[in-house]
Design a protein around this motif. Structure first.
Motif, PDB file in Angstrom:
ATOM      1  N   LYS A   1       0.574  -1.434   0.102  1.00 35.06           N
ATOM      2  CA  LYS A   1       0.138  -0.140   0.112  1.00 35.06           C
ATOM      3  C   LYS A   1       0.839   1.421  -0.061  1.00 35.06           C
ATOM      4  CE  LYS A   1      -3.659  -2.138   2.147  1.00 35.06           C
ATOM      5  NZ  LYS A   1      -4.250  -2.046   3.559  1.00 35.06           N
TER       6      LYS A   1
ATOM      7  N   LYS B   1       4.076   1.416  -1.166  1.00 32.03           N
ATOM      8  CA  LYS B   1       4.132   1.928  -2.611  1.00 32.03           C
ATOM      9  C   LYS B   1       3.726   2.472  -3.513  1.00 32.03           C
ATOM     10  CE  LYS B   1       7.506  -2.389  -1.718  1.00 32.03           C
ATOM     11  NZ  LYS B   1       8.434  -3.398  -2.210  1.00 32.03           N
ATOM     12  N   ARG B   2       2.446   1.438  -3.248  1.00 34.58           N
ATOM     13  CA  ARG B   2       0.791   2.252  -4.590  1.00 34.58           C
ATOM     14  C   ARG B   2       1.087   3.687  -4.094  1.00 34.58           C
ATOM     15  NH1 ARG B   2      -1.238  -2.761  -3.353  1.00 34.58           N
ATOM     16  NH2 ARG B   2      -2.980  -1.481  -1.690  1.00 34.58           N
ATOM     17  N   PHE B   3       1.509   4.250  -2.793  1.00 36.46           N
ATOM     18  CA  PHE B   3       1.218   5.628  -2.825  1.00 36.46           C
ATOM     19  C   PHE B   3       2.120   6.194  -3.531  1.00 36.46           C
ATOM     20  CE2 PHE B   3       1.872   9.294  -0.040  1.00 36.46           C
ATOM     21  CZ  PHE B   3       0.213  10.104  -0.286  1.00 36.46           C
TER      22      PHE B   3
ATOM     23  N   ALA C   1       3.516   5.524  -5.684  1.00 37.52           N
ATOM     24  CA  ALA C   1       4.003   5.589  -7.594  1.00 37.52           C
ATOM     25  C   ALA C   1       2.451   6.334  -7.569  1.00 37.52           C
ATOM     26  CB  ALA C   1       3.251   4.141  -7.736  1.00 37.52           C
ATOM     27  N   GLU C   2       1.406   6.382  -6.989  1.00 41.88           N
ATOM     28  CA  GLU C   2       0.104   7.254  -8.024  1.00 41.88           C
ATOM     29  C   GLU C   2       0.530   8.218  -7.096  1.00 41.88           C
ATOM     30  OE1 GLU C   2      -3.056   4.843  -6.218  1.00 41.88           O
ATOM     31  OE2 GLU C   2      -1.986   3.122  -7.535  1.00 41.88           O
ATOM     32  N   LYS C   3       0.431   8.995  -5.873  1.00 43.24           N
ATOM     33  CA  LYS C   3       0.636  10.443  -5.420  1.00 43.24           C
ATOM     34  C   LYS C   3       2.024  10.823  -5.762  1.00 43.24           C
ATOM     35  CE  LYS C   3      -3.919   9.180  -3.800  1.00 43.24           C
ATOM     36  NZ  LYS C   3      -4.241   9.972  -5.201  1.00 43.24           N
TER      37      LYS C   3
ATOM     38  N   LEU D   1       4.370  10.047  -7.440  1.00 45.78           N
ATOM     39  CA  LEU D   1       5.040   9.200  -8.645  1.00 45.78           C
ATOM     40  C   LEU D   1       6.453   8.794  -9.164  1.00 45.78           C
ATOM     41  CD1 LEU D   1       3.040  12.577 -11.119  1.00 45.78           C
ATOM     42  CD2 LEU D   1       2.461   9.874 -10.635  1.00 45.78           C
TER      43      LEU D   1
ATOM     44  N   GLU E   1       8.838   5.988  -8.562  1.00 40.05           N
ATOM     45  CA  GLU E   1       9.202   4.336  -8.399  1.00 40.05           C
ATOM     46  C   GLU E   1      10.119   3.803  -7.582  1.00 40.05           C
ATOM     47  OE1 GLU E   1      11.183   1.305 -11.818  1.00 40.05           O
ATOM     48  OE2 GLU E   1      11.041   3.369 -12.254  1.00 40.05           O
TER      49      GLU E   1
END
Length: 325
Positions: free
Chosen positions: A241, A243-245, A247-249, A251, A253
């Motif tokens: 979760k 890591k997704r934040f 990546a998505e919020k 930007l 990697e």
């Protein structure tokens, strides 16, 4: 986050600029560019104050060079007048954002640092292990080329959410846009502002981890962060979760990392001591081979879930060879 009202005139007055110069020049007075600037110090500082007050200040270019310590690093050095502006903004941002940083963020902060991060990691792992039969699960992650990939628009949005004065925003934007590794990305390693920018940017992750995910056992040092816990599956899910934040919020990697299960040294010693005692009983004829095998298999079965290749080899090489063969 609340909007902070601040006095632009206080930030750019000559006394504050002089104070920034005094802080900046420490350890640099023998540098040629600093010495040249200091020859006409009064004129240079007043000219800087005039440009800031009238909104005509423009950031100059950078001098690039490479240093090699633990690894090769690209350093970009700004001119002296720009580095004084950096110091002014750094002092302002530290005062503004420090109360919003989490306790266990340890990079580029007064009273923090690498040693305290390591000691806190040890404290967390011991606390978890104490309450979980000696086990502690952890996932460590970092950001790929963090400074190179900080997004200018996202960084500026974070800053202006707390800064109302458009003149201060303009100063910040001038510094942010003075450098890029690619279009709209990157901050230079040579700027003192980059230290606080980096902490402000990933403070978004810190707040998400603590306030949304409700994770207590979390530590960050610059772009390296660790999540610890009692349950392997839960720690892995929480890390995904996070890591997704990122990546998505933000930007950014993050390379894929597998969960690492930390086995306390005390627990390792306990295993070895128990096995050594069991081998001694077998050698003395006090227990049968089947009883010895049951104890041995129980421990090695447990260690299959750990990163304990070296520990298993130690058991085989130092104990089993003499006991069985």
């Amino acid at each position: 986050m609340s909007i902070v009202h601040d006095d632009f005139e206080k930030i750019i007055n000559i006394e504050n600029i002089l104070q920034a110069w005094q802080v900046f020049k420490v350890g640099k007075t023998t540098k040629p560019d600093v010495a040249i600037f200091e020859r006409n110090l009064e004129d240079n500082l007043f000219a800087l104050a005039f440009e800031l007050k009238n909104g005509t200040y423009k950031h100059s270019g950078y001098k690039h060079f490479v240093v090699s310590d633990t690894k090769k690093r690209d350093i970009n050095k700004a001119e002296v007048r720009d580095r004084i502006i950096h110091q002014i903004l750094y002092d302002y941002l530290v005062q503004l954002f420090e109360p919003y940083f989490i306790q266990h963020s340890y990079s580029s902060r007064i009273g923090k640092g690498t040693l305290k991060a390591v000691l806190q990691l040890k404290k967390f792992s011991q606390e978890i292990a104490k309450n979980n039969f000696g086990n502690c699960y952890a996932v460590k992650s970092d950001v790929c080329k963090y400074f190179d990939n900080i997004n200018h628009l996202i960084l500026f949005d974070i800053l202006r959410a707390k800064i109302k004065d458009e003149r201060i925003r303009k100063m910040l934007l001038e510094v942010i846009n003075s450098f890029h590794t690619m279009s709209g990305k990157g901050i230079p390693l040579g700027n003192v502002t980059s230290q606080i920018f980096a902490n402000i940017y990933l403070n978004e992750l810190d707040q998400y981890v603590l306030k949304t995910l409700k994770i207590c056992y979390y530590i960050r040092y610059n772009d390296d962060f660790v999540i610890l816990g009692l349950d392997k599956k839960q720690v892995c899910n929480e890390a995904e979760k996070a890591k997704r934040f990122v990546a998505e919020k933000l930007l950014l990697e993050i390379p894929k990392e597998k969960a690492v299960i930390l086995l306390r040294h005390k627990t390792k010693k306990g295993m070895l001591k128990k096995l050594e005692y069991t081998i001694l009983k077998y050698n003395n004829g006090d227990i049968a081979l089947s009883d010895f095998a049951r104890v041995y298999n129980s421990y090695t079965g447990l260690m299959k879930h750990y990163n304990c290749h070296n520990l298993k080899n130690k058991i085989k090489n130092e104990f089993l060879y003499g006991a069985i063969f």
